[in-house]
Motif scaffolding. Structure first.
Motif, PDB file in Angstrom:
ATOM      1  N   ILE A   1     -12.492 -13.984 -52.444  1.00 28.25           N
ATOM      2  CA  ILE A   1     -13.465 -13.923 -53.539  1.00 28.25           C
ATOM      3  C   ILE A   1     -12.754 -13.406 -54.790  1.00 28.25           C
ATOM      4  CG2 ILE A   1     -15.535 -13.647 -52.129  1.00 28.25           C
ATOM      5  CD1 ILE A   1     -15.283 -10.600 -52.600  1.00 28.25           C
ATOM      6  N   VAL A   2     -13.319 -13.750 -55.947  1.00 25.68           N
ATOM      7  CA  VAL A   2     -12.737 -13.276 -57.211  1.00 25.68           C
ATOM      8  C   VAL A   2     -13.625 -12.182 -57.793  1.00 25.68           C
ATOM      9  CG1 VAL A   2     -11.473 -15.357 -57.816  1.00 25.68           C
ATOM     10  CG2 VAL A   2     -13.886 -15.174 -58.437  1.00 25.68           C
ATOM     11  N   VAL A   3     -13.015 -11.340 -58.626  1.00 21.40           N
ATOM     12  CA  VAL A   3     -13.761 -10.222 -59.210  1.00 21.40           C
ATOM     13  C   VAL A   3     -13.376 -10.049 -60.676  1.00 21.40           C
ATOM     14  CG1 VAL A   3     -14.031  -8.938 -57.063  1.00 21.40           C
ATOM     15  CG2 VAL A   3     -11.987  -8.576 -58.451  1.00 21.40           C
ATOM     16  N   PRO A   4     -14.307  -9.511 -61.476  1.00 19.23           N
ATOM     17  CA  PRO A   4     -14.001  -9.261 -62.898  1.00 19.23           C
ATOM     18  C   PRO A   4     -13.249  -7.946 -63.046  1.00 19.23           C
ATOM     19  CG  PRO A   4     -16.271  -8.671 -62.458  1.00 19.23           C
ATOM     20  CD  PRO A   4     -15.709  -9.157 -61.146  1.00 19.23           C
ATOM     21  N   SER A   5     -11.942  -8.007 -63.063  1.00 17.35           N
ATOM     22  CA  SER A   5     -11.154  -6.771 -62.995  1.00 17.35           C
ATOM     23  C   SER A   5     -11.268  -5.924 -64.259  1.00 17.35           C
ATOM     24  CB  SER A   5      -9.693  -7.101 -62.715  1.00 17.35           C
ATOM     25  OG  SER A   5      -9.217  -8.025 -63.648  1.00 17.35           O
ATOM     26  N   GLU A   6     -11.734  -6.515 -65.354  1.00 14.25           N
ATOM     27  CA  GLU A   6     -11.873  -5.724 -66.582  1.00 14.25           C
ATOM     28  C   GLU A   6     -13.036  -4.733 -66.476  1.00 14.25           C
ATOM     29  OE1 GLU A   6     -11.851  -6.439 -71.423  1.00 14.25           O
ATOM     30  OE2 GLU A   6     -12.043  -8.134 -70.088  1.00 14.25           O
TER      31      GLU A   6
ATOM     32  N   GLU B   1     -18.043  -3.026 -61.843  1.00 13.50           N
ATOM     33  CA  GLU B   1     -18.759  -4.270 -61.600  1.00 13.50           C
ATOM     34  C   GLU B   1     -18.025  -5.086 -60.529  1.00 13.50           C
ATOM     35  OE1 GLU B   1     -21.630  -5.254 -62.607  1.00 13.50           O
ATOM     36  OE2 GLU B   1     -21.449  -7.232 -61.668  1.00 13.50           O
ATOM     37  N   ALA B   2     -16.710  -5.044 -60.585  1.00 18.72           N
ATOM     38  CA  ALA B   2     -15.913  -5.746 -59.564  1.00 18.72           C
ATOM     39  C   ALA B   2     -16.219  -5.173 -58.182  1.00 18.72           C
ATOM     40  CB  ALA B   2     -14.430  -5.618 -59.879  1.00 18.72           C
ATOM     41  N   ALA B   3     -16.332  -3.844 -58.111  1.00 17.41           N
ATOM     42  CA  ALA B   3     -16.647  -3.218 -56.820  1.00 17.41           C
ATOM     43  C   ALA B   3     -18.025  -3.667 -56.352  1.00 17.41           C
ATOM     44  CB  ALA B   3     -16.592  -1.698 -56.958  1.00 17.41           C
ATOM     45  N   ARG B   4     -18.972  -3.762 -57.293  1.00 18.72           N
ATOM     46  CA  ARG B   4     -20.318  -4.226 -56.901  1.00 18.72           C
ATOM     47  C   ARG B   4     -20.263  -5.656 -56.368  1.00 18.72           C
ATOM     48  NH1 ARG B   4     -22.113  -0.822 -60.926  1.00 18.72           N
ATOM     49  NH2 ARG B   4     -21.869  -2.318 -62.633  1.00 18.72           N
TER      50      ARG B   4
ATOM     51  N   LEU C   1      -0.653  -2.984 -61.382  1.00 20.01           N
ATOM     52  CA  LEU C   1      -1.921  -2.880 -60.660  1.00 20.01           C
ATOM     53  C   LEU C   1      -2.122  -1.568 -59.910  1.00 20.01           C
ATOM     54  CD1 LEU C   1      -2.503  -6.503 -59.338  1.00 20.01           C
ATOM     55  CD2 LEU C   1      -3.170  -5.465 -61.513  1.00 20.01           C
ATOM     56  N   GLY C   2      -1.112  -0.692 -59.874  1.00 28.20           N
ATOM     57  CA  GLY C   2      -1.348   0.615 -59.295  1.00 28.20           C
ATOM     58  C   GLY C   2      -2.098   1.539 -60.242  1.00 28.20           C
ATOM     59  N   HIS C   3      -2.262   1.121 -61.482  1.00 26.35           N
ATOM     60  CA  HIS C   3      -2.932   1.973 -62.463  1.00 26.35           C
ATOM     61  C   HIS C   3      -4.314   2.384 -61.944  1.00 26.35           C
ATOM     62  CE1 HIS C   3      -4.661   3.422 -66.197  1.00 26.35           C
ATOM     63  NE2 HIS C   3      -3.453   3.400 -66.725  1.00 26.35           N
ATOM     64  N   PRO C   4      -4.643   3.682 -62.080  1.00 27.43           N
ATOM     65  CA  PRO C   4      -5.902   4.145 -61.472  1.00 27.43           C
ATOM     66  C   PRO C   4      -7.152   3.496 -62.046  1.00 27.43           C
ATOM     67  CG  PRO C   4      -4.725   5.917 -62.629  1.00 27.43           C
ATOM     68  CD  PRO C   4      -3.806   4.761 -62.585  1.00 27.43           C
ATOM     69  N   VAL C   5      -7.044   2.827 -63.200  1.00 28.67           N
ATOM     70  CA  VAL C   5      -8.232   2.166 -63.731  1.00 28.67           C
ATOM     71  C   VAL C   5      -8.777   1.152 -62.726  1.00 28.67           C
ATOM     72  CG1 VAL C   5      -7.011   0.283 -64.928  1.00 28.67           C
ATOM     73  CG2 VAL C   5      -9.223   1.066 -65.783  1.00 28.67           C
ATOM     74  N   TYR C   6      -7.882   0.623 -61.880  1.00 28.81           N
ATOM     75  CA  TYR C   6      -8.316  -0.397 -60.933  1.00 28.81           C
ATOM     76  C   TYR C   6      -8.786   0.179 -59.601  1.00 28.81           C
ATOM     77  CZ  TYR C   6      -6.088  -3.844 -64.049  1.00 28.81           C
ATOM     78  OH  TYR C   6      -5.740  -4.633 -65.114  1.00 28.81           O
ATOM     79  N   ASP C   7      -8.743   1.502 -59.458  1.00 24.63           N
ATOM     80  CA  ASP C   7      -9.052   2.101 -58.152  1.00 24.63           C
ATOM     81  C   ASP C   7     -10.421   1.724 -57.577  1.00 24.63           C
ATOM     82  OD1 ASP C   7      -6.595   3.206 -57.913  1.00 24.63           O
ATOM     83  OD2 ASP C   7      -7.200   5.284 -58.275  1.00 24.63           O
ATOM     84  N   PRO C   8     -11.478   1.607 -58.404  1.00 27.79           N
ATOM     85  CA  PRO C   8     -12.773   1.240 -57.788  1.00 27.79           C
ATOM     86  C   PRO C   8     -12.699  -0.076 -57.002  1.00 27.79           C
ATOM     87  CG  PRO C   8     -13.111   2.007 -60.025  1.00 27.79           C
ATOM     88  CD  PRO C   8     -11.613   1.902 -59.834  1.00 27.79           C
TER      89      PRO C   8
ATOM     90  N   ALA D   1     -12.669  -2.605 -51.681  1.00 33.07           N
ATOM     91  CA  ALA D   1     -11.982  -3.511 -50.751  1.00 33.07           C
ATOM     92  C   ALA D   1     -11.689  -2.786 -49.447  1.00 33.07           C
ATOM     93  CB  ALA D   1     -10.695  -4.027 -51.377  1.00 33.07           C
ATOM     94  N   GLU D   2     -11.244  -1.550 -49.561  1.00 33.32           N
ATOM     95  CA  GLU D   2     -10.933  -0.787 -48.350  1.00 33.32           C
ATOM     96  C   GLU D   2     -12.200  -0.561 -47.528  1.00 33.32           C
ATOM     97  OE1 GLU D   2     -10.073   3.379 -48.589  1.00 33.32           O
ATOM     98  OE2 GLU D   2      -8.259   3.146 -47.379  1.00 33.32           O
ATOM     99  N   GLU D   3     -13.306  -0.254 -48.208  1.00 34.57           N
ATOM    100  CA  GLU D   3     -14.564  -0.015 -47.488  1.00 34.57           C
ATOM    101  C   GLU D   3     -14.969  -1.232 -46.670  1.00 34.57           C
ATOM    102  OE1 GLU D   3     -16.336   3.131 -50.708  1.00 34.57           O
ATOM    103  OE2 GLU D   3     -17.412   1.240 -50.437  1.00 34.57           O
TER     104      GLU D   3
END
Lengths: 121, 373, 425
Positions: B139-144, B148-151, B176-183, B188-190
């Protein structure tokens, strides 16, 4: 040696790849001016249907006093594989750079018919 | 059926196969009214392109596919062709779809990007998954909009046909390790979904970061050869930012970068272990240990050396590559690999892992779905 | 014990920028200002851009630092630490932070400082010891200026190469904008040196990594070979070695284990994409083997106890690497390599070539026979029937049919005629 009749010369328009089947093998037959070439439609790289690719002319380069020159050879058709676009000579089956060779077959024209010689591999 | 004999006769999981809509209407019809109106008004017609500006390396005659995979009307990816040319031509157990790399979400308007991601996910679930039991999808997600991507991951990620989250846009131009992307990683891990990163996709089309270090190359040959470069940066970044410490069950799937870069890259990272650790307290293990535990790579585009043994020699100098590789064809793209060809270039005892077992460890394949195959 | 050694990369820098700027014209000296003319020693502008990534425990060997001299700034100390009573017989001075100069935004200042740097290297360093040799720093934003500087400073016989340094135009180094520099280097028989870090500087338009800027020095340093792959590939694919067939290139600061990975991909990709760049006549790795040599520094160090063997196995997978590598220490950087350690890591049979012969053949030493620049055309001409030659950058006709202007219309399902346009969706 098996000789297969693949049809009248008139069925092969100039500079067009035509696919025929002979003894269960797909072969690309291409008339190029006064010559006719036959090439097994299987790429020696990854077994793609080779003769479904782009028909072009050979392209070589050489040094000249003014810099490298790139030459297109109107009498040397090549097929670019429909997968990775590697190129093979219709005349010899050789790839642009050595290392791979597609299977070619001798072609005769007799009584207006195109005859392909299939030899044992 | 391929005319090649294969050294491997078992079932094949193909982790990177691309699918595209015949016309963009299929997507537009799945947008909310407000965004349908926007698309139609913006482009002046239903065929308005959704792709934002990106780097341009168009292919010869505009065809990025194997020529026989181009449908008669030239539109999209044809399932019947995919079935006859790929699914039925080889002993395929599963294919994992990854869109046409998913770059439509690289919109400059993040809210629109989110709407498109939802529409794309609905489209693939509604149209592609029911076509064949062998089909699974990313699936694709809006990474910006990471929240919302997590939702979106929670909205569609539980679907049994979904295997991974395709990170198709590096929206902030940050490794992509930048913490802004952590959610995104947390969600994904969940859901036990790996993150899939497709070679240079998020940089080339989104152009918030450079697809290549040192300047934008002049030719497709150069750009394509260096598809692995953003991936290098992202993996180093996961290590330096402790992403795998924060999300110890997170898996990362590296798609379409080739393989021969792996030994040098991880040797270099390991050689910097003490520095990385000095700068970032949470770097607790050798980078190559994180890599071996959390990452796997698709095999395509498979490097071809003059002698078959050269590539294997390189792999064996590194060691353990048989546990890292997952076969991918990249069908229907021009540089797709024939699975039998790849099987014939690898050591025989690697093949069950590379063609099946590694992918089963990586993709989230639910028990029920797996049993249904 | 190894025989005589050439150290192909030693870094030298100034203690005070005045060592360089005092060699500039009066106008430039006034422009730059006079230190101490304002309180606290201020009054002059710094000539160097900032270095955005710094090693957390120091960029240099502690043993190379002196109270009154930062590492690499004292010729006498460098002489004692690089040569001492060891086997090194010649060392090539390759600059340090000074390599960022070509990318400073004021292109005229960049040219003026670069020329002063070349005079400074000659006068302060080459005169200090006759085993030192120099590289001409080239202001590459304005490649005609760069070519002129190569012809000026490169005429000095102890300048043995040209340092491309920072990427002034933000393009991979094969870009045609840089070609006048290569023409001048070939004309003077000087190899062009590409040094790691040319895309790191705060003033460059390029990025030192793909995919975004890393957060830490550890990342940027591990990834330092990324832009080098881009540049080496660009030189080959953009036809630089076709236009300048005698041109030699030296790559420094990124180790060697990246070589197999790049060329295993590039050679196979070229078979399918060569028509995009039809002047690339041969597999890219062949140009690499003929035209490029690579510094051993910083030698690749896998974490495993048999790491050295692993690297040699990887290099052997590519093959012939012993003909491509030249020993370099990288002194006084934090990751300086020693002759003894590298000798342990490489097979004995490689030593003579790697420690001496390869570099002896590559750089323009005063006692090396000069190679006359070969014009294109000096290599064997294939016997071909040419139909319309096309130069680098032009596109020949190679299709099966004539290619007419291709505007065309086609009918749609609802009976309209519409013009064909490229499908974006």
């Amino acid at each position: 040696m098996t000789v297969v009749d693949v049809g009248p010369v008139d069925d092969f328009p100039d500079r067009t790849m035509k696919l025929v089947e002979a003894n269960g093998v797909e072969i690309g037959v291409c008339r190029w001016g006064s010559e006719i070439f036959a090439l097994r439609s299987q790429c020696p790289h990854q077994a793609a249907p080779l003769c479904h690719g782009f028909l072009q002319t050979a392209l070589s380069s050489r040094f000249t006093p003014d810099g490298v020159e790139v030459d297109a050879h109107a009498e040397e058709p090549v097929i670019l594989c429909p997968w990775h676009r590697w190129e093979f000579s219709l005349r010899s089956g050789t790839s642009f750079w050595p290392g791979y060779r597609a299977r070619t077959y001798p072609v005769d024209v007799a009584g207006g018919r195109v005859l392909i010689q299939l030899r044992r591999a | 059926m391929s005319t090649l004999r294969s050294a491997y006769q078992g079932p094949i999981i193909d982790i990177d196969v691309h699918q595209r809509w015949r016309t963009v209407d299929e997507l537009i019809d799945r947008l909310p009214q407000r965004w349908r109106d926007y698309v139609l008004a913006r482009g002046g017609g239903p065929r308005a392109a959704l792709m934002p500006a990106g780097l341009s390396y168009p292919f010869q005659r505009g065809v990025n596919k194997r020529l026989e995979a181009v449908p008669e009307d030239g539109l999209g990816t044809d399932f019947e062709l995919m079935r006859s040319q790929h699914l039925d031509a080889y002993p395929i157990e599963l294919v994992n779809l990854s869109f046409d790399i998913g770059h439509e979400v690289t919109q400059r308007n993040p809210v629109f990007s989110a709407a498109i991601a939802r529409a794309m996910n609905d489209w693939v679930i509604e149209t592609w998954l029911p076509r064949d039991t062998r089909i699974r999808t990313t699936i694709v997600v809006p990474s910006e909009l990471p929240d919302e991507a997590a939702r979106e991951i929670h909205r569609v990620g539980a679907h049994p046909g979904v295997t991974a989250v395709l990170f198709s846009w590096n929206a902030f131009g940050k490794p992509l390790g930048h913490p802004v992307y952590d959610p995104i990683y947390r969600a994904a891990e969940e859901l036990a979904l790996p993150i899939a990163i497709h070679g240079a996709a998020g940089e080339t089309e989104g152009n918030m970061a450079h697809a290549v270090a040192g300047g934008i190359p002049n030719s497709r040959l150069e750009w394509h050869t260096l598809l692995q470069q953003p991936t290098l940066t992202h993996v180093a970044s996961f290590v330096a930012h402790g992403t795998f410490e924060k999300f110890p069950r997170l898996k990362v799937l590296l798609l379409e970068t080739g393989l021969a870069w792996v030994p040098n890259f991880l040797w270099r990272l390991d050689a910097h272990y003490r520095i990385l650790r000095a700068e970032s307290d949470w770097v607790r293990r050798l980078p190559s240990e994180y890599f071996r535990q959390h990452c796997k790579l698709s095999t395509q585009p498979f490097e071809l050396t003059p002698r078959k043994s050269q590539l294997i020699e390189l792999f064996e100098a590194f060691g353990g590559m048989d546990d890292l590789l997952c076969f991918s064809s990249d069908y229907p793209h021009w540089d797709a690999d024939n699975p039998f060809f790849v099987a014939n270039r690898l050591p025989r005892d690697w093949l069950p892992k590379v063609f099946r077992e590694n992918a089963r460890q990586m993709l989230r394949l639910t028990e029920t779905e797996a049993a249904a195959v | 014990m190894v025989g005589p050694v050439i150290d192909a990369c030693v870094h030298h820098h100034w203690n005070s920028q005045l060592e360089v700027t005092d060699r500039m014209s009066e106008g430039w000296r006034e422009h730059l200002g006079v230190p101490g003319s304002l309180p606290g020693g201020a009054g002059a502008m710094p000539i160097l851009p900032a270095a955005p990534y710094r090693h957390p425990s120091g960029d240099y060997l502690a043993s190379a630092e002196r109270d009154d001299h930062p590492a690499g700034t004292d010729p006498a100390l460098t002489v004692s630490q690089v040569f001492g009573d060891g086997p090194v017989r010649r060392a090539i001075l390759s600059h340090d932070r000074g390599m960022f100069i070509p990318s400073v935004p004021n292109t005229y200042r960049a040219s003026a400082v670069a020329a002063a740097m070349n005079d400074w290297t000659t006068e302060r360093w080459l005169e200090a010891d006759d085993r030192f040799f120099g590289l001409v720093v080239v202001p590459n934003q304005t490649s005609d200026d760069g070519a002129a500087e190569i012809r000026r400073a490169g005429a000095r016989e102890r300048m043995v190469g040209v340092l491309m340094a920072a990427n002034g135009l933000g393009k991979p180094f094969g870009h045609p904008a840089y070609h006048p520099i290569y023409a001048a280097a070939a004309e003077l028989d000087l190899p062009v040196v590409l040094h790691a870090g040319g895309d790191v500087g705060a003033d460059t338009l390029t990025h030192p990594t793909a995919g975004g800027l890393p957060a830490t020095f550890g990342e940027i340093s591990a990834l330092a070979y990324s832009p080098m792959m881009t540049h080496v590939q660009s030189l080959i694919v953009q036809g630089v070695f076709e236009k300048y067939p005698s041109l030699r290139v030296f790559v420094s600061g990124v180790g060697a284990a990246w070589i197999p990975g790049l060329f295993f991909r590039l050679d196979v990709n070229w078979r399918g994409l060569r028509r995009e760049v039809p002047w690339v006549r041969r597999p890219p790795s062949e140009y690499f083997r003929e035209h490029v040599r690579v510094a051993t520094w910083p030698f690749d160090r896998p974490a495993e106890s048999d790491g050295a063997e692993r690297v040699v196995r990887a290099l052997d997978a590519f093959g012939g690497t012993e003909d491509l590598l030249c020993f370099a220490s990288g002194y006084p950087h934090w990751n300086t390599d020693t002759v003894a350690d590298i000798a342990d890591r490489l097979p004995d049979s490689w030593h003579r070539k790697v420690f001496h012969d390869n570099a002896r053949d590559w750089f323009r030493w005063p006692d090396r026979e000069r190679v006359r620049p070969s014009a294109p055309g000096s290599e064997g001409v294939e016997d071909v029937e040419a139909v319309g030659g096309v130069e680098v950058g032009a596109m020949p006709v190679t299709g099966e049919r004539d290619i007419p202007p291709a505007q065309r219309f086609y009918p749609t399902e609802d009976g309209r005629e519409i013009e064909w346009v490229p499908a974006a969706d």
